[in-house]
Every structure is written in structure tokens, then in C-alpha cells.
Design an enzyme around this catalytic site. Structure first.
Site, PDB file in Angstrom:
ATOM      1  N   HIS A 150       2.940 -14.884  -5.095  1.00 63.67           N
ATOM      2  CA  HIS A 150       1.584 -14.641  -4.390  1.00 63.67           C
ATOM      3  C   HIS A 150       0.754 -14.127  -5.240  1.00 63.67           C
ATOM      4  CE1 HIS A 150       3.698 -10.501  -3.754  1.00 63.67           C
ATOM      5  NE2 HIS A 150       2.436 -10.324  -2.505  1.00 63.67           N
ATOM      6  N   ASN A 153       0.981  -5.423  -6.563  1.00 65.05           N
ATOM      7  CA  ASN A 153       2.789  -5.009  -6.944  1.00 65.05           C
ATOM      8  C   ASN A 153       3.391  -5.886  -8.422  1.00 65.05           C
ATOM      9  OD1 ASN A 153       1.664  -2.147  -6.280  1.00 65.05           O
ATOM     10  ND2 ASN A 153       2.777  -2.598  -3.975  1.00 65.05           N
ATOM     11  N   SER A 154       3.551  -6.995  -7.652  1.00 63.17           N
ATOM     12  CA  SER A 154       3.986  -8.497  -7.724  1.00 63.17           C
ATOM     13  C   SER A 154       3.622  -8.412  -9.056  1.00 63.17           C
ATOM     14  CB  SER A 154       4.220  -9.218  -7.090  1.00 63.17           C
ATOM     15  OG  SER A 154       4.778  -8.790  -6.119  1.00 63.17           O
ATOM     16  N   ALA A 210      -6.419 -12.675   0.746  1.00 62.16           N
ATOM     17  CA  ALA A 210      -6.785 -11.606   0.538  1.00 62.16           C
ATOM     18  C   ALA A 210      -7.590 -11.644  -1.000  1.00 62.16           C
ATOM     19  CB  ALA A 210      -6.128 -10.184   1.021  1.00 62.16           C
ATOM     20  N   ASP A 211      -6.968 -10.362  -1.646  1.00 55.55           N
ATOM     21  CA  ASP A 211      -6.943 -10.343  -3.304  1.00 55.55           C
ATOM     22  C   ASP A 211      -6.562 -11.250  -4.114  1.00 55.55           C
ATOM     23  OD1 ASP A 211      -4.940  -8.529  -2.226  1.00 55.55           O
ATOM     24  OD2 ASP A 211      -4.752  -7.951  -4.709  1.00 55.55           O
ATOM     25  N   ALA A 252      14.788  -8.875  -2.108  1.00 54.39           N
ATOM     26  CA  ALA A 252      15.426  -8.443  -3.369  1.00 54.39           C
ATOM     27  C   ALA A 252      14.956  -7.030  -4.081  1.00 54.39           C
ATOM     28  CB  ALA A 252      15.092  -9.740  -5.229  1.00 54.39           C
ATOM     29  N   THR A 278      -5.255  -0.087  -3.854  1.00 54.02           N
ATOM     30  CA  THR A 278      -4.065  -0.659  -4.431  1.00 54.02           C
ATOM     31  C   THR A 278      -4.298  -1.858  -4.827  1.00 54.02           C
ATOM     32  OG1 THR A 278      -3.644  -1.312  -2.124  1.00 54.02           O
ATOM     33  CG2 THR A 278      -2.802   0.732  -2.627  1.00 54.02           C
ATOM     34  N   HIS A 280       0.761  -0.840  -0.096  1.00 55.21           N
ATOM     35  CA  HIS A 280       0.457   0.708   0.180  1.00 55.21           C
ATOM     36  C   HIS A 280       0.900   1.306  -0.332  1.00 55.21           C
ATOM     37  CE1 HIS A 280      -3.821  -1.953   0.815  1.00 55.21           C
ATOM     38  NE2 HIS A 280      -2.693  -3.403   1.427  1.00 55.21           N
ATOM     39  N   ASP A 311      -6.217   5.665   1.253  1.00 52.70           N
ATOM     40  CA  ASP A 311      -6.630   3.881   0.754  1.00 52.70           C
ATOM     41  C   ASP A 311      -8.233   3.990   0.844  1.00 52.70           C
ATOM     42  OD1 ASP A 311      -5.511   1.493   0.873  1.00 52.70           O
ATOM     43  OD2 ASP A 311      -3.849   1.203   1.592  1.00 52.70           O
TER      44      ASP A 311
END
Length: 470
Positions: free
Chosen positions: A364, A368-369, A387-388, A347, A139, A21, A117
Site C-alpha cells: 500500500h 514505513n513499508s 493519504a500519503d 507478519a 511520519t 506513527h 507527531d
């Protein structure tokens, strides 16, 4: 005497205090500042300390005189990897500590606009009566947001709570997902009873989104257009401005990676990647919140070693529970890892995914990833935690065709099989899909692209608010 020039628009930005977030809302901040907006960014003391120690965020933003951090003390700052801990933060700590603070800021600081948020529903209550428009920034993906939004409809249709234990049963009452959504692909909170407080809180907050002035999403129309059309019927004023990290580079605001990591990055892994052939390495990271049991760790480890692929694996200090001297990793796995693996505590992920040696990402599917993988055209092996991430991983496989989803399994044979499937058997198929989507992502944030235009529209709308309030 010349009249005093109007004050620049002042935007208050408030993320939920968690890595994903904070990261994405700081990137939004970096996109807004060059337009002459003044921004106050609310941040927990712990997150501010970590940003100060591990990133260049202060030096990056110090050139904008209208920017400042407002540090919040007294928040719950522990892990949020269980429903109970998430509740402690979302329902108890955050509203109690920050509601009076928000009221004072909104009343006393001549705030033009409040970007909160979207998981912090109490922000609407804090702003009530102040005259300051509230925009929600979610997000998560549009598909995850829409799944959350439809939960009351699933309760009315009898889909929730689940009857029986078959997680592969089809869910047909989420519009736009009728053909492929299963029980196991709904947000993880749906697996608990309706009395679960996290389930109730996230559902209620999401349903309050139409009460906000607008909804901002870190996505782009070519990726989630069909789902966005359903959301727009309830939230007509939507700004899709992602992928944010690519948008920053496209606008020449940050040609280099703008790391907002709350963890210290180990850049030695880049040198390790330099030694490997193009698209040969599997990058493995479960993000900043997910935790594994020792047994799960060992299953993943065997699967990675047995896949015979070089792998770069992020193993956070707190990733594994009960990993001590008595439960240490078997020596044969450590030996094989030395031959083909590289382990780091954290990383520089954007740089890793940009590296030519990376051929796939075991992720996961935090949003963002997922977006970072999409922008760089890296196929995915999905193992969502909570969650999402569950709906995200389903879309990766069933809709976008960017990889394979192995949610709810943690078996060394399956890990080995899926990794080989993505990196060998169906390699060309997934790489072609990934290349196509990466091209669309970059076009969306280029001049004239949908996200580029939407960001310009967002900035102009905030400036109009300022004119109207002066």
C-alpha cells in the site's frame, strides 16, 4: 560544596495513536535514549496494551532509567479507515483529552523539548507560553509532506478542486514534481471537496509546520534531496535521520529486529519462506489501516494465483468488509492458494523483507513499508489506499524506478500482468535500481553518512536546549 549536576535533557514524545506513527516514533526513542536523554512517551491505553502483549518493547527500554510510558485513557480507539473516523480522532478526541494533559506535563515536568507527531497541530497550542521548544516529527515521506504543504497553492492556481473526472491530468504547480505528478498522485484527500474536514485539517496542520522549532523526517538525502531543498525554504531546520529501522541496526543499538507491532505476528511464515528459491516469492501486505471490499479481495486473489508466483499474503482480521459464510472465498482459489500461497493474519515484516526468498512486495506504500522495502532492495508493486500513499507510489515508479504503480485499479488481469512485469519481464532492471538505492540507504545511516550526522546534530541541539534552560 559541589554544585548539583544539571539534570539530563527530558524529551516528551507524542505520536498519533496509529501503527505506523507509534512504530516510527518508538524507533526514534530508541535512537535517542543511548545519548543519555530522558524520555516520556505518551501512548493510548489501547496501543500500550497491544505493545505489552505483542512486543518486547518494555524489556528493550527498561534498561534506560530515564524512559517511561505515560498512558493516556479516554481516547477514541476505533478504526481510522474513513475520513469520518479519522476526524473523530484528530479533531475531536485527541485535542479534547490531551491538551490539558500536555499543558500540565510541559509546565510541571521540566521538559527540555517536545517532539510531537506533526499531524497533531494542537501540540503547538498546548505548548504555547511554556517556553518548551516543539519539534514536529512527520511520519510520512518528504514528497508526501511537500504535496500536502503545496495544497493552498494548488487551490490558488485553480488545480483544486478538480474540474471534471480526468485523474491523469498533469499537476504542474508543485515545485519539484512538475514533470510527472498527476491528479491521481496527490494525497487522496484532494479528491474530495474543499469543505471536507480531513482535507482542511491535514492542510492546515502541515502549513503550521514552520511555526515549530524544527522538522524531523524519517528519510535520507540521497532518496529525497531535491524535494527536501524545497521544504527547507519554509522549514530551514530539518533533521533527516532515516531509515530509522536501519539506523538502529547501524548504531548497534538493535542488531535484531525491534518490532513495535500492535498486531500479533505469525512467525510460521518464515519457515514457509525457507522452503522457496531466492527472489521467487511475492510478499503482499496492505498495512494496518487499509480495507478491501470482498470484490477487491477476489480480484487480487485471482491475480495472484494467475501470476503463478508463490505468495505470502497478510490478511488482517479486519482487512475485508462483508466476508462471511455467505460471501466466502471460492473453493478453487483456496485450493490454488494451498499449492503456492501462505496466508497470515500479521507478519514480522522487517524479517520477511530481509528473507532471501522475497522477490517483490505488493504494498500500500505506507512510508514505513516503503522504506523497509527500499533498505532490503526489494522491488515494489504499488497499490496505495489513502493519504500519503498516493504520492509515495508515484515516486516509487516515476522517480526512484523501484517498481510499478497500479493505483486506482483492482482487476485480476492487471494484477497478474504487473506482478509478472516486476518479477519476470523487467526483473533485472528493478532489482538493479533496488540494489543501488538500498546501498545508498545503508550508507546514509553508517558512520559519517548524512542521516547519521543529522541524528548526532539533533541530539546535540537537544542537549544545548537543556543547558540553556538550566
Amino acid at each position: 560544596m559541589d554544585p548539583k549536576p544539571p539534570s539530563p535533557p527530558h524529551v516528551l514524545i507524542f505520536p498519533c495513536p496509529a501503527q505506523g506513527h507509534v512504530n516510527s516514533m518508538l524507533k526514534l526513542t530508541e535512537l535517542l535514549l543511548p545519548a543519555g536523554l530522558h524520555i516520556t512517551f505518551l501512548i493510548s491505553a489501547k496501543d500500550h496494551d497491544r505493545l505489552s502483549r505483542f512486543t518486547t518493547v518494555h524489556s528493550r527500554l527498561s534498561s534506560y532509567p530515564g524512559f517511561r510510558f505515560h498512558v493516556i485513557h479516554g481516547l477514541y480507539e476505533g478504526p481510522i479507515d474513513t475520513d469520518e473516523k479519522l476526524n473523530l480522532m484528530l479533531i475531536d478526541s485527541l485535542p479534547k483529552v490531551t491538551t490539558p494533559l500536555l499543558r500540565n506535563l510541559l509546565l510541571d515536568s521540566q521538559v527540555t523539548c517536545f517532539i510531537a507527531d506533526g499531524i497533531l497541530g494542537f501540540a503547538l497550542d498546548a505548548a504555547a507560553g511554556t517556553g518548551v521548544p516543539v519539534m514536529f516529527f512527520r511520519t510520512v515521506s518528504a514528497c508526501a509532506f511537500w504535496a500536502y504543504f503545496c495544497i493552498p497553492d494548488l487551490i490558488n492556481s485553480g488545480d483544486l478542486p478538480f474540474q471534471g473526472t480526468n485523474l491523469d491530468e498533469r499537476i504542474v504547480n508543485v515545485k519539484g514534481m512538475e514533470g510527472f505528478l498527476r491528479r491521481r498522485d496527490l494525497p487522496s484527500f484532494c479528491r474530495s471537496g474543499l469543505s471536507n474536514t480531513t482535507f482542511q485539517e491535514v492542510t492546515n496542520i502541515t502549513r503550521r509546520t514552520p511555526d515549530a522549532h524544527a522538522l524531523i523526517l524519517n528519510t535520507f538525502e540521497d532518496l529525497e534531496g531535491p524535494i527536501l531543498s524545497h521544504i527547507q525554504k519554509h522549514c530551514p531546520n530539518i533533521y533527516t535521520i532515516g531509515p530509522l529501522h536501519a539506523h538502529l541496526k547501524a548504531r548497534s543499538i538493535s542488531k535484531s529486529t525491534s518490532s513495535n507491532s500492535l498486531f500479533q505476528e505469525d512467525r510460521t511464515c518464515i519457515g514457509w519462506l525457507d522452503q522457496h528459491a531466492p527472489k521467487s516469492v511475492l510478499y503482499v501486505s496492505f498495512g494496518s489501516i487499509a480495507t478491501l471490499t470482498r470484490d477487491q479481495l477476489i480480484e487480487f486473489w485471482h491475480g495472484l494465483v494467475n501470476s503463478e508466483k508463490p505468495f505470502l499474503w497478510v490478511i488482517r482480521e479486519d482487512l475485508v468488509s462483508s466476508l462471511d459464510d455467505e460471501n466466502k472465498v471460492p473453493s478453487e482459489l483456496e485450493k490454488d492458494t494451498k499449492e503456492r500461497g501462505c496466508l497470515v493474519g500479521w507478519a514480522p515484516q522487517e524479517d520477511v523483507l530481509t528473507h532471501s526468498a522475497v522477490g517483490a512486495f505488493l504494498t500500500h506504500n505506507g512510508w514505513n513499508s516503503t522504506l523497509e522495502s527500499i533498505v532490503e532492495g526489494v522491488p515494489m508493486v504499488s497499490w496505495p489506499f489513502f493519504a500519503d500513499q498516493q504520492p509515495n507510489s508515484r515516486f516509487v515508479e516515476a522517480v526512484w524506478k523501484l517498481g510499478l504503480d497500479m493505483k486506482d485499479t483492482c482487476d485480476r488481469r492487471i494484477v497478474e500482468k504487473i506482478v509478472k512485469e516486476v518479477m519476470e519481464v523487467r526483473k533485472e532492471e528493478f532489482e538493479e535500481s533496488a540494489r543501488r538505492m538500498a546501498k545508498l540507504a545503508k550508507e546514509s545511516v553508517s558512520s559519517g553518512g548524512s542521516s547519521y550526522r543529522n541524528l548526532d546534530r539533533l541530539i546535540e541541539d537537544i542537549k544545548k536546549m537543556s543547558t540553556q534552560s538550566n
